[in-house]
Design an enzyme around this catalytic site. Structure first.
Site, PDB file in Angstrom:
ATOM      1  N   LYS A   1     -38.715   9.406  60.136  1.00 41.94           N
ATOM      2  CA  LYS A   1     -39.041   9.730  61.531  1.00 41.94           C
ATOM      3  C   LYS A   1     -40.044  10.861  61.465  1.00 41.94           C
ATOM      4  O   LYS A   1     -39.693  11.966  61.006  1.00 41.94           O
ATOM      5  CB  LYS A   1     -37.797  10.175  62.282  1.00 41.94           C
ATOM      6  CG  LYS A   1     -36.798   9.055  62.498  1.00 41.94           C
ATOM      7  CD  LYS A   1     -35.618   9.515  63.306  1.00 41.94           C
ATOM      8  CE  LYS A   1     -34.640   8.366  63.482  1.00 41.94           C
ATOM      9  NZ  LYS A   1     -33.384   8.804  64.091  1.00 41.94           N
TER      10      LYS A   1
ATOM     11  N   GLU B   1     -27.474   2.642  57.036  1.00 38.52           N
ATOM     12  CA  GLU B   1     -28.275   3.848  57.277  1.00 38.52           C
ATOM     13  C   GLU B   1     -27.371   5.067  57.465  1.00 38.52           C
ATOM     14  O   GLU B   1     -26.402   5.017  58.223  1.00 38.52           O
ATOM     15  CB  GLU B   1     -29.129   3.603  58.531  1.00 38.52           C
ATOM     16  CG  GLU B   1     -30.057   4.742  58.917  1.00 38.52           C
ATOM     17  CD  GLU B   1     -30.922   4.390  60.142  1.00 38.52           C
ATOM     18  OE1 GLU B   1     -31.101   3.189  60.445  1.00 38.52           O
ATOM     19  OE2 GLU B   1     -31.390   5.323  60.807  1.00 38.52           O
TER      20      GLU B   1
ATOM     21  N   ASP C   1     -31.615   8.699  56.664  1.00 39.01           N
ATOM     22  CA  ASP C   1     -32.336   9.128  57.872  1.00 39.01           C
ATOM     23  C   ASP C   1     -32.199  10.651  57.922  1.00 39.01           C
ATOM     24  O   ASP C   1     -33.001  11.394  57.334  1.00 39.01           O
ATOM     25  CB  ASP C   1     -31.724   8.416  59.097  1.00 39.01           C
ATOM     26  CG  ASP C   1     -32.238   8.900  60.448  1.00 39.01           C
ATOM     27  OD1 ASP C   1     -32.918   9.938  60.511  1.00 39.01           O
ATOM     28  OD2 ASP C   1     -31.957   8.254  61.485  1.00 39.01           O
TER      29      ASP C   1
ATOM     30  N   GLY D   1     -37.035   5.771  65.329  1.00 42.15           N
ATOM     31  CA  GLY D   1     -37.385   6.329  66.636  1.00 42.15           C
ATOM     32  C   GLY D   1     -36.315   7.257  67.157  1.00 42.15           C
ATOM     33  O   GLY D   1     -35.207   7.323  66.616  1.00 42.15           O
TER      34      GLY D   1
ATOM     35  N   LYS E   1     -30.263  -3.735  64.499  1.00 44.25           N
ATOM     36  CA  LYS E   1     -29.499  -2.625  63.903  1.00 44.25           C
ATOM     37  C   LYS E   1     -28.438  -2.252  64.909  1.00 44.25           C
ATOM     38  O   LYS E   1     -28.734  -2.095  66.096  1.00 44.25           O
ATOM     39  CB  LYS E   1     -30.454  -1.464  63.621  1.00 44.25           C
ATOM     40  CG  LYS E   1     -29.859  -0.059  63.640  1.00 44.25           C
ATOM     41  CD  LYS E   1     -30.889   0.965  63.171  1.00 44.25           C
ATOM     42  CE  LYS E   1     -30.636   2.347  63.782  1.00 44.25           C
ATOM     43  NZ  LYS E   1     -31.680   3.315  63.394  1.00 44.25           N
TER      44      LYS E   1
ATOM     45  N   SER F   1     -32.605  -1.116  67.904  1.00 46.11           N
ATOM     46  CA  SER F   1     -31.430  -0.330  67.563  1.00 46.11           C
ATOM     47  C   SER F   1     -30.467  -0.373  68.745  1.00 46.11           C
ATOM     48  O   SER F   1     -30.807   0.068  69.840  1.00 46.11           O
ATOM     49  CB  SER F   1     -31.861   1.113  67.270  1.00 46.11           C
ATOM     50  OG  SER F   1     -30.741   1.958  67.165  1.00 46.11           O
TER      51      SER F   1
ATOM     52  N   ASP G   1     -26.154   1.610  61.273  1.00 44.34           N
ATOM     53  CA  ASP G   1     -26.509   3.033  61.201  1.00 44.34           C
ATOM     54  C   ASP G   1     -25.295   3.864  61.607  1.00 44.34           C
ATOM     55  O   ASP G   1     -24.815   3.754  62.736  1.00 44.34           O
ATOM     56  CB  ASP G   1     -27.690   3.317  62.146  1.00 44.34           C
ATOM     57  CG  ASP G   1     -28.172   4.765  62.083  1.00 44.34           C
ATOM     58  OD1 ASP G   1     -27.609   5.557  61.301  1.00 44.34           O
ATOM     59  OD2 ASP G   1     -29.113   5.098  62.828  1.00 44.34           O
TER      60      ASP G   1
ATOM     61  N   LYS H   1     -25.363   0.571  65.784  1.00 46.37           N
ATOM     62  CA  LYS H   1     -24.764   1.852  65.444  1.00 46.37           C
ATOM     63  C   LYS H   1     -23.291   1.626  65.143  1.00 46.37           C
ATOM     64  O   LYS H   1     -22.630   0.832  65.825  1.00 46.37           O
ATOM     65  CB  LYS H   1     -24.886   2.810  66.638  1.00 46.37           C
ATOM     66  CG  LYS H   1     -26.325   3.129  66.997  1.00 46.37           C
ATOM     67  CD  LYS H   1     -26.895   4.113  66.026  1.00 46.37           C
ATOM     68  CE  LYS H   1     -28.194   4.715  66.542  1.00 46.37           C
ATOM     69  NZ  LYS H   1     -28.776   5.604  65.515  1.00 46.37           N
TER      70      LYS H   1
HETATM   71  O1  OSB Z   1     -30.374   7.521  64.055  1.00 42.63           O
HETATM   72  O2  OSB Z   1     -32.027   6.252  64.320  1.00 42.63           O
HETATM   73  C1  OSB Z   1     -31.221   7.065  64.798  1.00 42.63           C
HETATM   74  C2  OSB Z   1     -31.796   7.402  68.593  1.00 42.63           C
HETATM   75  C3  OSB Z   1     -31.512   8.733  68.776  1.00 42.63           C
HETATM   76  C4  OSB Z   1     -31.092   9.486  67.702  1.00 42.63           C
HETATM   77  C5  OSB Z   1     -30.966   8.908  66.436  1.00 42.63           C
HETATM   78  C6  OSB Z   1     -31.295   7.572  66.235  1.00 42.63           C
HETATM   79  C7  OSB Z   1     -31.680   6.801  67.348  1.00 42.63           C
HETATM   80  C8  OSB Z   1     -31.962   5.368  67.276  1.00 42.63           C
HETATM   81  C9  OSB Z   1     -32.844   4.771  68.344  1.00 42.63           C
HETATM   82  O3  OSB Z   1     -31.442   4.623  66.472  1.00 42.63           O
HETATM   83  C10 OSB Z   1     -34.165   4.356  67.842  1.00 42.63           C
HETATM   84  C11 OSB Z   1     -35.126   4.062  68.970  1.00 42.63           C
HETATM   85  O4  OSB Z   1     -35.146   2.916  69.412  1.00 42.63           O
HETATM   86  O5  OSB Z   1     -35.876   4.959  69.399  1.00 42.63           O
HETATM   87 MG    MG Z   2     -30.589   6.694  62.096  1.00 41.70          MG
END
Ligand code: OSB
Ligand code: MG
Length: 368
Positions: A263, A214, A239, A291, A162, A136, A189, A164
């Site tokens: 999660k 996402e 999510d 995560g 992925k 991510s 995402d 953001k």
């Molecule tokens: O939306 O998935 C999310 C990290 C912090 C808060 C929200 C998210 C995330 C990540 C990181 O996308 C995922 C990771 O590598 O731990």
């Molecule tokens: Mg997410």
């Protein structure tokens, strides 16, 4: 099991580089490590993957400390529990605060698995001994740096990328990545940055063959997502909106998503994760494990959950070294060729390094 002591270690771990989402920027990862000591002398470890403020969810570091210290710890200390699934019964009177609950449940799962001498993933009913990993990438804001970063992670072997997105940083980065790397497995995402009025953005993204988009709309919404999903062909993945099995049922029945990012902390722990895994599987909705920049302790639980039967997409599980100079566990978690394996040792399989726990400690609370 009979917990006799619950210790909350509030740690602050500097991230190697800041991680930016549409709702904020992580520079230091604050987290709460939960240590539960059993009357047998065995201990179990868990992690409360919470933010300092109500950014990702309404829960905060302080609310989690309060809820665990004042309500959850007293409900389990010196109480006999046959197995970790009995925790949720004992704390039924505590509404919400699922991330806090999950941290304690984690510790009980680790403890219980150790008492039985079994690896956590087997206790959960995991069906394979590996998990496919994706990466991510936060909002970088600089196109060249993003492109370089994607290339680096592809070289490292992650199974999908992925990125953001947020208003003003959505279609362009996707277009650039497709231009440079072609048809790599790619998804985005939004962390709830949009609403239905922005549907044009998603119609445009629909042209780029993304695996999923996402959490495009509000963190609390389920209905509007069903409208969006009916208007675009890219699968919507929820999510933030899925906080429990009840949300998962509503979202699936309404057609709000075709994929769920589960999660374990967000939904209240591994028991709820299994419930969602099973329900979604029955309804043909694949899941994957997301995560929250966890340390090696929380990461262990993600890896165990990643072996569940209905995990159909690469999970957001990176190597410890991606986020941290040093993790607080040994051995550190390593993703090789886009795969990570749960360990065959009992419980989470990794040892907590006491000295590092102390090095990153902000505050410690002990309940007996
Ligand atoms: O939306 O998935 C999310 C990290 C912090 C808060 C929200 C998210 C995330 C990540 C990181 O996308 C995922 C990771 O590598 O731990
Ligand atoms: Mg997410």
């Amino acid at each position: 099991m009979k917990p006799i002591k619950v210790t909350l270690h509030h740690l602050a771990l500097p991230l190697k580089r800041p991680f930016q989402t549409s709702f904020g920027k992580y520079v230091i990862r604050n987290t709460i490590i939960v240590e539960v000591e059993d009357s047998s002398g065995e201990v179990g470890w868990g992690e409360v993957a919470v933010d300092e403020g109500p950014w990702y969810s309404y829960e905060t570091l302080k609310t989690a400390m309060h809820i665990i210290g004042d309500f959850i710890a007293p409900a389990i200390i010196r109480k006999e529990l046959n197995d970790p699934t009995e925790l949720q019964e004992k704390i039924r009177h505590v509404r919400g605060h699922r991330i806090a609950k999950a941290g304690v449940e984690d510790a009980l799962w680790d403890l219980y698995s150790k008492l039985l001498g079994k690896p956590l993933y087997k206790m959960l009913g995991g069906i394979r001994d590996y998990v496919e990993c994706g990466v991510s990438i936060g909002i970088i804001g600089d196109m060249d740096m993003l492109i370089e970063s994607v290339g680096k992670y592809l070289n490292e072997g992650y199974k999908r990328i992925k990125i953001k997105i947020k208003h003003g940083w959505d279609v362009d980065p996707v277009k650039e990545i497709r231009k440079t790397y072609g048809e790599i497995p790619l998804q985005v995402d939004a962390n709830a940055d949009y609403d239905l009025e922005d549907i044009e953005v998603f119609r445009e993204l629909d042209n780029y063959n993304l695996i999923m988009v996402e959490q495009p709309l509000s963190y609390d919404d389920i209905y509007d997502h069903s409208i969006l999903q009916s208007e675009i062909k890219t699968p919507v993945c929820l999510d933030e909106s899925i906080k429990s099995i009840y949300d998962a049922k509503a979202a699936i029945k309404l057609g709000s998503c075709r994929i769920i990012n589960v999660k374990p902390p967000r939904v209240g722990g591994l028991l709820e994760t299994i419930k969602i895994n099973n329900y979604a599987e029955k309804h043909g909705v694949g899941i994957w494990i997301g995560g929250m920049l966890e340390t090696g302790i929380g990461r262990a639980r993600l890896i165990a959950a990643g072996t569940l039967s209905n995990v159909k997409y690469p999970c957001d599980i990176s190597s410890s070294s991606r986020y941290y100079e040093e993790d607080i566990i040994e051995p550190e978690w390593v993703v090789r060729d886009g795969i990570i394996n749960p360990l065959s040792k009992a419980g989470i399989g990794v040892e907590v390094v006491e000295e590092r726990l102390n090095k990153y400690l902000v505050e410690r609370k002990v309940y007996r």
